[in-house]
Structure formats: structure tokens, C-alpha cells
Scaffold this active site. Structure first.
Site, PDB file in Angstrom:
ATOM      1  N   HIS A 208     -12.059  33.815  -0.543  1.00 46.38           N
ATOM      2  CA  HIS A 208     -11.436  34.823  -1.225  1.00 46.38           C
ATOM      3  C   HIS A 208     -10.385  35.518  -1.494  1.00 46.38           C
ATOM      4  O   HIS A 208     -10.120  36.501  -2.493  1.00 46.38           O
ATOM      5  CB  HIS A 208     -12.114  36.343  -0.538  1.00 46.38           C
ATOM      6  CG  HIS A 208     -11.203  36.356   0.190  1.00 46.38           C
ATOM      7  ND1 HIS A 208     -11.365  36.166   1.496  1.00 46.38           N
ATOM      8  CD2 HIS A 208     -10.438  37.605   0.531  1.00 46.38           C
ATOM      9  CE1 HIS A 208     -10.675  37.038   2.169  1.00 46.38           C
ATOM     10  NE2 HIS A 208     -10.138  37.287   1.873  1.00 46.38           N
TER      11      HIS A 208
HETATM   12  C1  UD1 Z   1      -9.647  42.835  -0.519  1.00 48.71           C
HETATM   13  C2  UD1 Z   1      -9.030  43.194  -0.596  1.00 48.71           C
HETATM   14  C3  UD1 Z   1      -7.840  41.767   0.486  1.00 48.71           C
HETATM   15  C4  UD1 Z   1      -8.800  41.544   1.911  1.00 48.71           C
HETATM   16  C5  UD1 Z   1      -9.998  41.099   1.075  1.00 48.71           C
HETATM   17  C6  UD1 Z   1     -11.306  41.441   2.586  1.00 48.71           C
HETATM   18  C7  UD1 Z   1      -6.955  44.996  -1.827  1.00 48.71           C
HETATM   19  C8  UD1 Z   1      -6.536  44.402  -3.106  1.00 48.71           C
HETATM   20  N1  UD1 Z   1      -7.807  43.262  -1.529  1.00 48.71           N
HETATM   21  O1  UD1 Z   1     -10.454  41.462  -2.070  1.00 48.71           O
HETATM   22  O2  UD1 Z   1      -6.523  42.490   0.716  1.00 48.71           O
HETATM   23  O3  UD1 Z   1      -8.651  39.784   2.028  1.00 48.71           O
HETATM   24  O4  UD1 Z   1     -10.903  42.492   0.720  1.00 48.71           O
HETATM   25  O5  UD1 Z   1     -12.704  40.583   1.871  1.00 48.71           O
HETATM   26  O6  UD1 Z   1      -7.287  45.244  -1.482  1.00 48.71           O
HETATM   27  N2  UD1 Z   1     -17.191  42.853  -4.450  1.00 48.71           N
HETATM   28  C9  UD1 Z   1     -18.014  43.267  -4.761  1.00 48.71           C
HETATM   29  N3  UD1 Z   1     -18.657  44.154  -3.721  1.00 48.71           N
HETATM   30  C10 UD1 Z   1     -18.017  44.355  -2.927  1.00 48.71           C
HETATM   31  C11 UD1 Z   1     -16.716  44.581  -3.039  1.00 48.71           C
HETATM   32  C12 UD1 Z   1     -16.376  43.662  -3.575  1.00 48.71           C
HETATM   33  O7  UD1 Z   1     -19.166  42.344  -5.051  1.00 48.71           O
HETATM   34  O8  UD1 Z   1     -18.648  45.751  -1.807  1.00 48.71           O
HETATM   35  C13 UD1 Z   1     -16.815  42.277  -6.095  1.00 48.71           C
HETATM   36  C14 UD1 Z   1     -16.510  43.109  -6.673  1.00 48.71           C
HETATM   37  O9  UD1 Z   1     -16.894  42.361  -7.896  1.00 48.71           O
HETATM   38  C15 UD1 Z   1     -14.900  43.124  -6.938  1.00 48.71           C
HETATM   39  C16 UD1 Z   1     -14.357  41.784  -5.826  1.00 48.71           C
HETATM   40  O10 UD1 Z   1     -15.834  41.456  -5.522  1.00 48.71           O
HETATM   41  O11 UD1 Z   1     -14.282  43.540  -8.661  1.00 48.71           O
HETATM   42  C17 UD1 Z   1     -13.282  42.261  -5.549  1.00 48.71           C
HETATM   43  O12 UD1 Z   1     -12.913  43.357  -4.671  1.00 48.71           O
HETATM   44  P1  UD1 Z   1     -11.703  44.316  -4.253  1.00 48.71           P
HETATM   45  O13 UD1 Z   1     -12.140  45.088  -3.109  1.00 48.71           O
HETATM   46  O14 UD1 Z   1     -11.148  44.794  -5.286  1.00 48.71           O
HETATM   47  O15 UD1 Z   1     -10.859  43.322  -3.405  1.00 48.71           O
HETATM   48  P2  UD1 Z   1     -11.686  41.932  -2.400  1.00 48.71           P
HETATM   49  O16 UD1 Z   1     -10.963  40.347  -3.045  1.00 48.71           O
HETATM   50  O17 UD1 Z   1     -12.573  42.367  -1.736  1.00 48.71           O
HETATM   51  N1  UDP Z   2     -16.571  38.163   8.535  1.00 45.68           N
HETATM   52  C1  UDP Z   2     -17.597  38.670   8.503  1.00 45.68           C
HETATM   53  N2  UDP Z   2     -18.806  37.870   7.356  1.00 45.68           N
HETATM   54  C2  UDP Z   2     -18.417  37.065   6.403  1.00 45.68           C
HETATM   55  C3  UDP Z   2     -16.823  36.486   6.340  1.00 45.68           C
HETATM   56  C4  UDP Z   2     -15.946  37.623   7.076  1.00 45.68           C
HETATM   57  O1  UDP Z   2     -18.384  39.307   9.736  1.00 45.68           O
HETATM   58  O2  UDP Z   2     -19.475  36.223   5.736  1.00 45.68           O
HETATM   59  C5  UDP Z   2     -15.645  38.557   9.350  1.00 45.68           C
HETATM   60  C6  UDP Z   2     -14.459  37.904  10.061  1.00 45.68           C
HETATM   61  O3  UDP Z   2     -15.424  37.927  11.274  1.00 45.68           O
HETATM   62  C7  UDP Z   2     -13.463  38.374  10.306  1.00 45.68           C
HETATM   63  C8  UDP Z   2     -13.410  39.700   8.884  1.00 45.68           C
HETATM   64  O4  UDP Z   2     -14.599  39.876   8.108  1.00 45.68           O
HETATM   65  O5  UDP Z   2     -13.604  40.041  11.025  1.00 45.68           O
HETATM   66  C9  UDP Z   2     -12.216  39.004   7.800  1.00 45.68           C
HETATM   67  O6  UDP Z   2     -12.059  39.948   6.266  1.00 45.68           O
HETATM   68  P1  UDP Z   2     -11.987  39.165   5.119  1.00 45.68           P
HETATM   69  O7  UDP Z   2     -11.770  37.133   5.698  1.00 45.68           O
HETATM   70  O8  UDP Z   2     -13.002  39.467   4.481  1.00 45.68           O
HETATM   71  O9  UDP Z   2     -10.351  39.773   5.215  1.00 45.68           O
HETATM   72  P2  UDP Z   2      -9.289  39.479   5.304  1.00 45.68           P
HETATM   73  O10 UDP Z   2      -8.665  39.123   7.474  1.00 45.68           O
HETATM   74  O11 UDP Z   2      -9.417  37.518   4.551  1.00 45.68           O
HETATM   75  O12 UDP Z   2      -7.899  40.390   5.035  1.00 45.68           O
END
Ligand code: UD1
Ligand code: UDP
Length: 370
Positions: A208
Site C-alpha cells: 500500500h
Molecule cells: C495510511 C498511512 C500509512 C499506513 C497505512 C496503513 C498516512 C500518511 N498514511 O496510508 O502510513 O501505513 O495507512 O494501512 O497516514 N481508503 C478507503 N477506505 C478506508 C481507508 C482508506 O477506501 O477505510 C482509501 C481512500 O481512497 C484513501 C486511500 O485509501 O484516499 C488512502 O487512505 P489514507 O488513510 O490517506 O492513506 P493509506 O494509504 O491508507
Molecule cells: N493486517 C490485517 N489485514 C490485512 C493486512 C494487514 O489485519 O489484510 C494487519 C497486519 O497483520 C498488521 C497491520 O495490519 O498488524 C499492519 O498495518 P498496515 O500494513 O496497514 O500498516 P503499516 O504497518 O504499514 O503502517
């Protein structure tokens, strides 16, 4: 008098980190009161609600409902909506985990109002300021009053940046606390999960990071690599919503017939995902948390990034960095799959990744109570 703690969570990885701290504080009601604020950064049921249930977290007292947006929009909205909550509850400490936008926004509001900030998972550095998380980490650490580090490199980074030594506490990894507690429950689900997804020997994928998924050429290279690897081993890929949107743009939202062995599925709950990690032949990821969990589990992991803020996953674990190109990914996967999965004989787990980090955090908070 009880010490009032206000936790702020927003995105998927925050829930696993805050859960053990909430549990440990709840065991000391004479000392601590607590409140949980969810910013609403992640809002899909499978990115948020499911974790409250599976991790047995109390429902948030407040949900700021900020949703998605640009970095500035998200950060600014959290700040605006969080400020009145903070003024109302008047906690002694605001506790923020990790490195997402919710972390920095909440820490900034608290610091400006003179409320003390405790940062959980402080000190990690990728030294790559093109990553939004690196900016969030650097700034949050600068304005925090207590910095809880998961590994000793975190302490070194903070000291080098001029943070006073008495604010820094090496406590271990709270994400591993959750893993240790819930691994038996996850394992109990494995037979059903395995049957549902027809899993035998497989590669588990999560991606992601904007650097991997936002550029269509890079994402196409990665998908081509998965197609090639899929000819040799089953591939299961629970797709993060950011990635799902990007895949739709390059028209591979559903598996093509040429990549039969690639299952693209919705994001999984914590227990199912943990079980899938534990049984994978190999994991390919760009997630911070997944690098840590595979290290604890001893499951070989390829991290599709040029750097990691979690170097112990390489020195103490089975993690390897790999470039996000088709050739590099396929070659690294083949090599990793050729090597027998480590059994018994494995590097010791990183120091204090033992399931008790939250208890250590609570002890420090107690010492700093009024
Ligand atoms: C965010 C965090 C990242 C973390 C990740 C974990 C920041 C800058 N980024 O990235 O550090 O590793 O979460 O998963 O805070 N969206 C949905 N549904 C949701 C959430 C998101 O559809 O419930 C989609 C939307 O299109 C949104 C995109 O995902 O624009 C990105 O979501 P966002 O929270 O901005 O950043 P992540 O890539 O999820
Ligand atoms: N995780 C989950 N379901 C998924 C993918 C990841 O529960 O489909 C869990 C994973 O085991 C870990 C956490 O989400 O505990 C990591 O979050 P993510 O990868 O979204 O964020 P990051 O750690 O990169 O910030």
C-alpha cells in the site's frame, strides 16, 4: 487522583498498537482513567470496525469522522476536530502510536495546548523524507514528552536528533504484544481459512505504499511479477483500499485468466491475516507492521522498498529488501522459496519483543503521573 490518558487512533496499524496499552491501563483503575478517540482516517468496516471486535478494544468514545483526503486536508481536519475534544477531556497525557497522519495531527494539537504527549513506536527512521510517514515520525518525536521505542536503534536515532535521554524509554514492541496474545486464536481459525482459500504452499502479499502503488508503471511491474511467481506457487493478496483504487486504474482489479493462481481478496481481519502470515511460505510486503510480525513468526519476508525504518527485521529476522521491479521481485521470490523455511534454528527475536511492552509503558506512565 487518577491520571487521565487520551489515546488517538486513526488507521489500521494503530489499533494493534493501542490495544495492549488500553488493556494494561484498564487493569489499574485506581491509577488511570482513559478515553479513546478515533480520527476516522480509516473507516471501511474491514479497515477499522473489525479490529475493535477482534482485538477486544472498547468502542471509541469519539469518532472525528475525517475520512480520506490530501495530507493537508486530513491533518488540518483532525487538528480542528480534535482540539475541542482535548479541551473538554483535559487529559494528563495524549498517547499516539506509529507514524500516520492522525499521529502527527493529534500530537501537534496536544503540544500546542500544553498537554503532554507520549509517542508509542518512537525513534524509527527510514532516512527517506519522500515517505509521508518519515515526516510524521520526525515531527511527532520532536514534540513528544515521552518516547517509547521498540528497538535500540530508535534510542540512537532520537539521541542523535537531540532528544533528552530521560524522555526516551526502550520498552519493546506493542504490536508484538497483540500478536503474542492473539496467535492462539488466529491458529484456531486456520483450518477453516485454509479450506476457504484452498491454501497449501503460498505467497502472501500486502502492498500500500504510495511509492509502490501510486505509480502505474511500478504497480504494473509488481503485478507482472506476481503473475510470474503465480505460475510456481499460489499467491494470495488481500488488497488495501488505496491499492484497489490504483489497480482499477490499470485494469487489473480482478485476476486475469493468465494468472490463475493469484487471488485478490478484500483486506482481512487481524486474526485471519495473522494466521495467513504464520502459514505462508513467503510474504511480500511494504507494510511496517508486517515486517515486524514476520520477524517474530520467523516467516521469510521480502520488503518491496529501498529502505526500512525497522532494521532489526533484517539483522534479527528474515526480512530482505527488494526493488519493485518484475525481475528483482521474481528472482528474490524464487531464491527465498528455494531456501528451506527456517525451523528451530533461528536468530533470536529482537530484544523485548516479548508480549510485555505495554506493561512497561504503563509503568513509565505511572512514574510520570502527578
Ligand atoms: C495510511 C498511512 C500509512 C499506513 C497505512 C496503513 C498516512 C500518511 N498514511 O496510508 O502510513 O501505513 O495507512 O494501512 O497516514 N481508503 C478507503 N477506505 C478506508 C481507508 C482508506 O477506501 O477505510 C482509501 C481512500 O481512497 C484513501 C486511500 O485509501 O484516499 C488512502 O487512505 P489514507 O488513510 O490517506 O492513506 P493509506 O494509504 O491508507
Ligand atoms: N493486517 C490485517 N489485514 C490485512 C493486512 C494487514 O489485519 O489484510 C494487519 C497486519 O497483520 C498488521 C497491520 O495490519 O498488524 C499492519 O498495518 P498496515 O500494513 O496497514 O500498516 P503499516 O504497518 O504499514 O503502517
Amino acid at each position: 487522583m487518577t491520571t487521565r490518558i487520551l489515546h488517538v487512533v486513526g488507521a489500521r496499524p494503530n489499533f494493534m498498537k493501542v490495544a495492549p496499552i488500553v488493556r494494561a491501563l484498564a487493569q489499574q483503575p485506581a491509577h488511570f482513567g482513559q478515553m479513546l478517540v478515533h480520527t476516522g482516517q480509516h473507516y471501511d468496516a474491514n479497515m477499522s470496525d473489525i479490529f475493535f471486535k477482534e482485538l477486544e478494544l472498547p468502542a471509541p468514545d469519539v469518532n472525528l469522522g475525517i475520512g480520506s483526503g490530501s495530507h493537508a486536508q486530513q491533518t488540518a481536519q483532525i487538528m480542528q476536530r480534535f482540539e475541542p475534544i482535548l479541551l473538554d477531556y483535559r487529559p494528563d497525557w495524549v498517547v499516539v502510536p506509529g507514524d500516520v497522519n492522525s499521529t502527527l495531527a493529534a500530537a501537534l494539537v496536544a503540544a500546542k495546548l500544553g498537554v503532554k504527549v507520549a509517542h508509542v513506536e518512537a525513534g524509527l527512521r527510514s532516512f527517506d523524507r519522500t515517505m509521508p510517514e518519515e515526516i510524521n515520525r520526525l515531527l511527532t518525536d520532536q514534540i513528544s514528552d515521552l518516547l517509547f521505542t521498540p528497538s535500540r536503534d530508535g534510542d540512537e536515532n532520537l539521541l542523535r536528533e537531540g532528544i533528552a535521554a530521560d524522555k526516551i524509554h526502550f520498552v519493546g514492541n506493542v504490536m508484538i504484544d497483540t500478536l503474542v496474545r492473539l496467535l492462539p486464536k488466529a491458529e484456531a481459525r486456520w483450518p477453516h481459512l485454509q479450506a476457504t482459500h484452498h491454501l497449501d504452499r503460498y505467497l502472501l502479499v500486502t502492498l500500500h505504499r504510495p511509492s509502490n502503488v501510486d505509480d502505474p508503471n511500478t504497480l504494473a511491474e509488481i503485478m507482472a511479477a506476481l503473475g510470474e511467481i503465480g505460475q510456481e506457487i499460489d499467491v494470495i493478496f488481500p488488497v488495501h483500499p488505496r491499492t484497489r483504487a490504483r489497480l482499477a486504474q490499470i485494469e487489473v482489479a480482478e485476476p486475469k485468466s493468465s494468472i490463475q493462481n493469484l487471488q485478490l481478496v478484500e483486506p482481512l481481519g487481524y486474526l485471519d491475516f495473522l494466521a495467513m502470515q504464520a502459514h505462508a511460505a513467503l510474504v511480500l510486503t511494504d507494510s511496517g507492521g508486517v515486517q515486524e510480525e514476520t520477524t517474530y513468526l520467523g516467516v521469510p519476508c521480502l520488503t518491496a522498498r529501498p529502505n526500512t525504518e525497522r532494521p532489526v527485521t533484517i539483522t534479527h529476522g528474515v526480512n530482505r529488501l527488494v526493488a519493485s521491479t518484475q525481475t528483482a521481485l521474481v528472482e528474490a521470490a524464487r531464491q527465498a522459496l528455494r531456501q528451506a523455511r527456517p525451523t528451530g534454528q533461528r536468530a533470536p527475536r529482537p530484544e523485548l519483543w516479548d508480549g510485555h511492552a505495554a506493561e512497561r509503558i504503563v509503568e513509565v506512565l505511572k512514574r510520570h503521573s502527578v
